[in-house]
Design an enzyme around this catalytic site. Structure first.
Site, mmCIF file in Angstrom:
data_model
loop_
_atom_site.group_PDB
_atom_site.id
_atom_site.type_symbol
_atom_site.label_atom_id
_atom_site.label_comp_id
_atom_site.label_asym_id
_atom_site.label_seq_id
_atom_site.Cartn_x
_atom_site.Cartn_y
_atom_site.Cartn_z
ATOM 1 N N HIS A 36 0.820 -1.206 0.000
ATOM 2 C CA HIS A 36 0.000 0.000 0.000
ATOM 3 C C HIS A 36 0.851 1.252 0.000
ATOM 4 O O HIS A 36 0.495 2.252 -0.611
ATOM 5 C CB HIS A 36 -0.947 0.020 1.198
ATOM 6 C CG HIS A 36 -2.175 -0.776 0.958
ATOM 7 N ND1 HIS A 36 -2.793 -0.808 -0.261
ATOM 8 C CD2 HIS A 36 -2.903 -1.552 1.772
ATOM 9 C CE1 HIS A 36 -3.851 -1.579 -0.192
ATOM 10 N NE2 HIS A 36 -3.944 -2.054 1.034
ATOM 11 N N GLU A 92 -4.338 -16.116 -23.906
ATOM 12 C CA GLU A 92 -3.172 -16.220 -23.007
ATOM 13 C C GLU A 92 -2.534 -17.601 -23.092
ATOM 14 O O GLU A 92 -1.520 -17.852 -22.454
ATOM 15 C CB GLU A 92 -3.594 -15.993 -21.552
ATOM 16 C CG GLU A 92 -4.408 -14.760 -21.349
ATOM 17 C CD GLU A 92 -4.647 -14.435 -19.892
ATOM 18 O OE1 GLU A 92 -3.783 -13.813 -19.282
ATOM 19 O OE2 GLU A 92 -5.716 -14.820 -19.364
ATOM 20 N N ASP A 100 1.009 -13.920 -19.882
ATOM 21 C CA ASP A 100 0.812 -15.363 -19.738
ATOM 22 C C ASP A 100 1.149 -16.110 -21.021
ATOM 23 O O ASP A 100 1.710 -17.201 -20.977
ATOM 24 C CB ASP A 100 -0.638 -15.654 -19.325
ATOM 25 C CG ASP A 100 -0.815 -15.512 -17.820
ATOM 26 O OD1 ASP A 100 0.054 -16.009 -17.078
ATOM 27 O OD2 ASP A 100 -1.800 -14.904 -17.382
ATOM 28 N N CYS A 135 -3.100 -6.612 -23.968
ATOM 29 C CA CYS A 135 -3.100 -5.894 -22.699
ATOM 30 C C CYS A 135 -1.980 -6.358 -21.757
ATOM 31 O O CYS A 135 -1.938 -5.963 -20.603
ATOM 32 C CB CYS A 135 -4.465 -6.013 -22.012
ATOM 33 S SG CYS A 135 -4.974 -7.706 -21.738
HETATM 34 C C1 PEP Z 1 -1.507 -11.136 -19.255
HETATM 35 O O1 PEP Z 1 -1.395 -12.315 -18.917
HETATM 36 O O2 PEP Z 1 -0.855 -10.617 -20.183
HETATM 37 C C2 PEP Z 1 -2.437 -10.252 -18.538
HETATM 38 C C3 PEP Z 1 -2.633 -9.004 -18.935
HETATM 39 O O3 PEP Z 1 -3.022 -10.747 -17.419
HETATM 40 P P1 PEP Z 1 -2.307 -10.794 -15.974
HETATM 41 O O4 PEP Z 1 -0.992 -10.085 -16.098
HETATM 42 O O5 PEP Z 1 -3.262 -10.161 -15.055
HETATM 43 O O6 PEP Z 1 -2.160 -12.281 -15.798
HETATM 44 MG MG MG Z 2 -2.866 -13.181 -17.598
#
Ligand code: PEP
Ligand code: MG
Length: 574
Positions: A191, A433, A457, A504
């Site tokens: 935090h 992923e 992932d 993402c």
């Molecule tokens: C990813 O796997 O790229 C993703 C955006 O999800 P996280 O990082 O939350 O696993």
């Molecule tokens: Mg992920």
């Protein structure tokens, strides 16, 4: 003599000031034993301490809300919730009955939670142990009638140095005076790190012996870009760091020119540039950095840092807040992505020997339909307040997607029947992923409305290299032709089926991979909101046609090194 120590970067920026050592108010627990006849008085003292803590936390929350963003102040809601937790309270009362001492009883009950949090693999959950310590210290101080240390008395430019900063101490920091923070311990998701970032105070941790190296009042420089701490800086060093800090301010100022501009390549191809968020607390960053939407709302944070599952109403409020504060821009909310490194200790799930290959994400949700349906219903209700799109994590089969979507449709129809009107359609997509999803992306594209590539992932599963394991970090290669081949395949599958494709994972933030992704034909990038303007600037310098040439070559390369060389050559970085 000047000494430079390097720690873990928690919050960017350069800060100068004199050292302010903040020693935690370590509270001595009294050894007194109350004779059994007075146990009720001890229980009353404990109950009184809870009431006082409620008041203190409410005041603290209101005060810090004035200089912190409202949602960082909401950290104290989690503390208030813990005060109300029946299991925690029952444990303390039981302990008072057996130990005859309220202070010891609180300490012991807290220790159980602390040990549990500290034993978890996830850095995020480990950091929650500090919240429990914070609450217990407050309760014990209240029983004793003593006060916790107060950082609000700082009234000149200082760099706070501490073993660790409790969330309530961090929330008292005023960026007008606190120019930097250095702690011996504490991770990126602690935090204090979250608060430091939201206040734009440079912060560094992971310097175990820091307190033995510094003297209260001495000059110090904190470089949150590199993790460097300069002890006893010379005049020349002071001047050099001032220059660096000025250059950074100027760059940030210049980037503001990109606010309100479209994100487009030099040859006029538009790319949607969205933000990744953890919850409503990040909305300010989304709007101030002019993100064009939210590309990934990681809802698991709503389920963490607490003792039980969030209710439907609580989830509804969080989703509604985000949806209604984004001006009808797209908001892609990912359903709970739990498992792997993200544990929910209160669910007491069996330990898995390979959690990343186990009952993660959509697998967990499909096996725990009630938890899933509660979230879906909250999402359906929130969809009335903005432009919602729902995304399922870690899909490997078409059947998983269809089952998850059927549950969403079922919840939507139920809610529509209750309110007597039809809601707008909700677009439903998946995170790509797993290699499996990428390989069958052409078939999957017939079912989904969009793809968002989760490269974090996808890389680990393609390279069979755990994303958290330092021993195999050399194999975690974003630029490996196998990873790039899968990404290209997903983008082609989307295009051939008229479905948009975004990304993402962290690759979306990396300048070199952005160039490549544009060459592959990516439609959307979702990144940390603080990077939006710099990425918009970067994209404006890229010509898509040049990158198309590059993207053909990289797929034929032998190695990640060769790919990197090719990109650097195309971007004129060699
Ligand atoms: C990813 O796997 O790229 C993703 C955006 O999800 P996280 O990082 O939350 O696993
Ligand atoms: Mg992920």
């Amino acid at each position: 003599m000047t000494e430079i120590i390097t720690g873990l970067k928690l919050s960017e920026g350069i800060g100068f000031g004199s050292i302010f050592i903040s020693k935690r108010a370590d509270i001595d627990i009294s050894e007194r034993e109350i004779d059994a006849a007075h146990i009720n008085e001890e229980i009353s003292a404990y109950k009184e301490s809870i009431q006082q803590a409620h008041i203190q936390l409410r005041i603290l929350r209101e005060n810090v809300g004035e200089h912190l963003d409202e949602d960082s102040a909401a950290i104290f809601d989690a503390h208030i919730m813990m005060l109300d937790d029946p299991g925690f309270n029952e444990q303390i009362i039981n302990n008072i009955n057996s130990l005859n001492n309220a202070e010891k009883a609180i300490q012991l009950a807290g220790q159980v939670y602390i040990t549990k949090f500290e034993s978890l693999d996830s850095e995020y959950m480990k950091a929650r142990a500090l919240d429990v310590k914070d609450i217990c210290m407050r309760l014990i101080a209240n029983v004793q009638g003593t006060e916790l240390t107060d950082l609000t008395r700082v009234d000149e430019p200082v760099v706070v140095v501490a073993d660790e900063l409790t969330p309530s101490a961090s929330a008292q920091l005023d960026s007008k005076y606190v120019k930097g923070i250095i702690t011996a311990t504490g991770g990126v998701t602690s935090h204090s790190a979250i608060i430091a970032r939201s206040l734009n105070i440079p912060a560094i941790s992971g310097v175990p012996d820091i307190l033995s190296k510094v003297n209260h009042g001495d000059d110090i420089i904190v470089d949150g870009f590199t993790g460097d701490i300069v002890l006893s800086p010379t005049e020349i060093e002071m001047a050099a760091y001032s220059e660096k800090s000025k250059a950074q301010d100027e760059r940030e100022e210049k980037l503001k020119d990109f606010i309100g501009k479209e994100t487009a390549t030099l040859d006029g191809i538009n790319i949607s540039l969205y933000a990744n968020i953890k919850g409503p607390e990040d909305i300010n960053d989304v709007t101030s950095n002019d993100a064009e939407g939210v590309g990934l709302y990681r809802t698991e944070f709503l389920y963490m840092n607490r003792m039980n599952l969030p209710s439907e109403d609580e989830q509804f409020e969080a989703y509604k807040t985000v949806l209604s504060s984004t001006d009808d821009k797209p908001v892609i909310i990912r359903t709970l992505d739990i498992g792997g490194d993200k544990e929910l200790s209160y669910l007491n799930l069996p330990k898995e020997s390979n959690p990343f290959l186990g009952e993660r994400s959509i697998r967990f949700l499909l096996k725990n339909e009630e938890i899933f349906k509660t979230q879906l219903r909250a999402l359906v209700r929130a969809s009335e307040h903005g432009n919602l799109k729902v995304m399922f994590p870690m899909v490997t089969t078409i059947d998983e997607f269809n089952r998850a979507k059927a549950l969403l449709v079922e919840e939507k129809e139920k809610y529509e029947a209750e309110i007597g009107k039809e809601l707008d359609n909700i677009a439903v997509g998946i995170m790509v992923e797993t290699p499996s999803a990428a390989i069958i992306s052409d078939q999957l594209a017939k079912h989904v409305d969009f793809f968002s590539i989760g490269s974090n992932d996808l890389i680990q599963y393609t390279m069979a290299a755990d994303r958290l394991n330092d021993q195999v970090s050399d194999l975690y290669q974003p630029y490996h032709p196998s990873v790039l081949g899968l990404i290209k395949k997903v983008i082609d599958s989307g295009r051939n089926n008229n479905k948009w494709v975004g990304i993402c994972g962290e690759m979306a933030c990396d300048y070199k991979s952005i160039a490549l992704l544009i060459g592959f034909g990516i439609d959307e990038l979702s990144v940390n909101p603080k990077n939006i303007l710099a990425i918009r600037e970067h994209i404006a310098k890229i010509k898509k046609t040049d990158m198309e040439h590059l993207s053909e070559q990289v797929l034929l390369a032998d190695s990640a090194e060769d790919v990197l060389y090719l990109i650097e050559e195309h971007l004129n970085l060699t």
